[in-house]
Design a protein around this motif. Structure first.
Motif, PDB file in Angstrom:
ATOM      1  N   UNK A  59       0.847  -1.201   0.000  1.00  0.00           N
ATOM      2  CA  UNK A  59       0.000   0.000   0.000  1.00  0.00           C
ATOM      3  C   UNK A  59       0.879   1.246   0.000  1.00  0.00           C
ATOM      4  N   UNK A  60       0.539   2.174  -0.878  1.00  0.00           N
ATOM      5  CA  UNK A  60       1.174   3.492  -0.900  1.00  0.00           C
ATOM      6  C   UNK A  60       0.123   4.517  -0.514  1.00  0.00           C
ATOM      7  N   UNK A  61       0.259   5.074   0.686  1.00  0.00           N
ATOM      8  CA  UNK A  61      -0.645   6.131   1.147  1.00  0.00           C
ATOM      9  C   UNK A  61      -0.063   7.471   0.710  1.00  0.00           C
ATOM     10  N   UNK A  62      -0.822   8.234  -0.050  1.00  0.00           N
ATOM     11  CA  UNK A  62      -0.308   9.492  -0.572  1.00  0.00           C
ATOM     12  C   UNK A  62      -0.337  10.622   0.452  1.00  0.00           C
ATOM     13  N   UNK A  63      -1.178  10.522   1.481  1.00  0.00           N
ATOM     14  CA  UNK A  63      -1.256  11.562   2.495  1.00  0.00           C
ATOM     15  C   UNK A  63       0.091  11.873   3.137  1.00  0.00           C
ATOM     16  N   UNK A  64       0.804  10.861   3.656  1.00  0.00           N
ATOM     17  CA  UNK A  64       2.109  11.112   4.262  1.00  0.00           C
ATOM     18  C   UNK A  64       3.172  11.594   3.278  1.00  0.00           C
ATOM     19  N   UNK A  65       2.887  11.457   1.974  1.00  0.00           N
ATOM     20  CA  UNK A  65       3.846  11.898   0.953  1.00  0.00           C
ATOM     21  C   UNK A  65       3.500  13.274   0.380  1.00  0.00           C
ATOM     22  N   UNK A  66       2.516  13.951   0.982  1.00  0.00           N
ATOM     23  CA  UNK A  66       2.029  15.212   0.416  1.00  0.00           C
ATOM     24  C   UNK A  66       3.129  16.269   0.334  1.00  0.00           C
ATOM     25  N   UNK A  67       3.906  16.447   1.403  1.00  0.00           N
ATOM     26  CA  UNK A  67       4.964  17.454   1.400  1.00  0.00           C
ATOM     27  C   UNK A  67       6.054  17.070   0.401  1.00  0.00           C
ATOM     28  N   UNK A  68       6.426  15.792   0.386  1.00  0.00           N
ATOM     29  CA  UNK A  68       7.440  15.317  -0.566  1.00  0.00           C
ATOM     30  C   UNK A  68       6.987  15.569  -2.008  1.00  0.00           C
ATOM     31  N   UNK A  69       5.690  15.329  -2.249  1.00  0.00           N
ATOM     32  CA  UNK A  69       5.146  15.515  -3.597  1.00  0.00           C
ATOM     33  C   UNK A  69       5.200  16.976  -4.012  1.00  0.00           C
ATOM     34  N   UNK A  70       4.798  17.873  -3.097  1.00  0.00           N
ATOM     35  CA  UNK A  70       4.827  19.308  -3.410  1.00  0.00           C
ATOM     36  C   UNK A  70       6.258  19.781  -3.676  1.00  0.00           C
ATOM     37  N   UNK A 100     -10.553  10.022  -3.162  1.00  0.00           N
ATOM     38  CA  UNK A 100     -11.782  10.734  -2.815  1.00  0.00           C
ATOM     39  C   UNK A 100     -12.098  11.765  -3.888  1.00  0.00           C
ATOM     40  N   UNK A 101     -13.335  12.192  -3.927  1.00  0.00           N
ATOM     41  CA  UNK A 101     -13.760  13.244  -4.854  1.00  0.00           C
ATOM     42  C   UNK A 101     -13.942  14.530  -4.065  1.00  0.00           C
ATOM     43  N   UNK A 102     -13.227  15.579  -4.484  1.00  0.00           N
ATOM     44  CA  UNK A 102     -13.358  16.893  -3.870  1.00  0.00           C
ATOM     45  C   UNK A 102     -13.761  17.896  -4.947  1.00  0.00           C
ATOM     46  N   UNK A 103     -14.736  18.757  -4.637  1.00  0.00           N
ATOM     47  CA  UNK A 103     -15.134  19.818  -5.567  1.00  0.00           C
ATOM     48  C   UNK A 103     -15.405  19.254  -6.966  1.00  0.00           C
ATOM     49  N   UNK A 111      -3.596  13.772  -8.245  1.00  0.00           N
ATOM     50  CA  UNK A 111      -3.182  14.404  -9.498  1.00  0.00           C
ATOM     51  C   UNK A 111      -1.740  14.893  -9.400  1.00  0.00           C
ATOM     52  N   UNK A 112      -1.357  15.457  -8.257  1.00  0.00           N
ATOM     53  CA  UNK A 112       0.017  15.927  -8.083  1.00  0.00           C
ATOM     54  C   UNK A 112       0.994  14.759  -8.126  1.00  0.00           C
ATOM     55  N   UNK A 113       0.618  13.638  -7.510  1.00  0.00           N
ATOM     56  CA  UNK A 113       1.469  12.453  -7.542  1.00  0.00           C
ATOM     57  C   UNK A 113       1.615  11.957  -8.976  1.00  0.00           C
ATOM     58  N   UNK A 149      -6.787  10.095 -17.422  1.00  0.00           N
ATOM     59  CA  UNK A 149      -5.456  10.270 -16.838  1.00  0.00           C
ATOM     60  C   UNK A 149      -4.619   9.011 -17.013  1.00  0.00           C
ATOM     61  N   UNK A 150      -5.227   7.850 -16.741  1.00  0.00           N
ATOM     62  CA  UNK A 150      -4.456   6.609 -16.843  1.00  0.00           C
ATOM     63  C   UNK A 150      -4.334   6.130 -18.284  1.00  0.00           C
ATOM     64  N   UNK A 151      -5.189   6.626 -19.151  1.00  0.00           N
ATOM     65  CA  UNK A 151      -4.975   6.382 -20.579  1.00  0.00           C
ATOM     66  C   UNK A 151      -3.735   7.141 -21.044  1.00  0.00           C
TER      67      UNK A 151
END
Length: 238
Positions: A59-70, A100-103, A111-113, A149-151
């Motif tokens: 499992x790769x959780x993107x939340x803990x990688x948010x700062x690294x991604x930015x 999740x779906x936001x806005x 998307x940033x990842x 996106x994945x296409x």
């Protein structure tokens, strides 16, 4: 739908388990986004076991990688934790992506990842696409935003998309869709079609220089500095 299909992966490494990676963009605790991915991954494992195959799940959780991604978006250079995530995706036989779906759109974190992901990592790799939201009005986000996106990333999304609003969790229909998507992924895995596509057509794709994909071989030694374009880039004349 029968899972007793020929498996070319068997002849090469008959005892090797398939490698499945979950990428979850959920940030709440508990996370319905992670729950949907986990239910799907478990169904894939169950179906593989029924067909006589096994799998490992990471499992790769993107939340803990948010700062690294930015930071990677700004600097253009991923840190070690992101590189580790990329390597795990590169080594995976299949991926489950859940957001999740936001806005009325997919998570900006996902998307940033994807923006910093090596385009070569998912070439012909089977993927299940999933999303959760607070209302069923966002049910088409998976097909309208995740699938294109994945296409672009040249992956092989399974035909069945997964979506869960709050009222879906107690419904048999969600379980049926998870079963169908998992079955499609297992059939793609056991057929070896993704691996065959990548093996046969790899040189025909445009690749990222010195990328993270397991087949990537481009280094500075592969660059022809005698071409007209490279001489111009170096300040010379064509």
């Amino acid at each position: 739908m029968s899972l007793d299909t020929p498996d070319p992966h068997d002849s090469a490494e008959p005892d090797a388990p398939f490698r499945l990676v979950v990428v979850s963009a959920g940030v709440s605790e508990p996370s319905s986004t992670r729950l949907l991915a986990d239910r799907t991954a478990q169904k894939v494992l169950d179906l593989l076991l029924e067909s006589g195959r096994s799998a490992t799940v990471g499992v790769i959780e993107l939340g803990p990688l948010a700062v690294d991604t930015a930071q990677a978006i700004v600097s253009g250079f991923p840190g070690e934790r992101l590189k580790n995530a990329f390597e795990r995706i590169a080594a995976a036989d299949a991926v489950i992506v859940s957001t999740p779906v936001y806005k009325a759109g997919i998570s900006g974190l996902l998307k940033s990842f994807a923006d910093i992901l090596d385009n070569d990592l998912l070439i012909a790799k089977p993927v299940i696409l999933a999303a959760t939201a607070g209302t069923s009005r966002h049910a088409m986000v998976v097909d309208e935003q995740l699938r294109p996106l994945f296409a672009f990333l040249r992956a092989l999304p399974v035909p069945t998309s997964l979506f869960a609003a709050p009222e879906d969790w107690g419904q048999a229909a969600l379980g049926d869709r998870i079963q169908r998507a998992a079955t499609e992924l297992v059939l793609l895995l056991r057929s070896g079609v993704g691996r065959s596509i990548a093996d046969s057509a790899w040189t025909g794709y445009q690749h990222q220089f010195d990328g993270n994909a397991t087949r990537a071989e481009h280094t500075a030694d592969d660059v022809d500095f005698t071409t007209d374009l490279m001489r111009l880039a170096a300040g010379g004349t064509a």
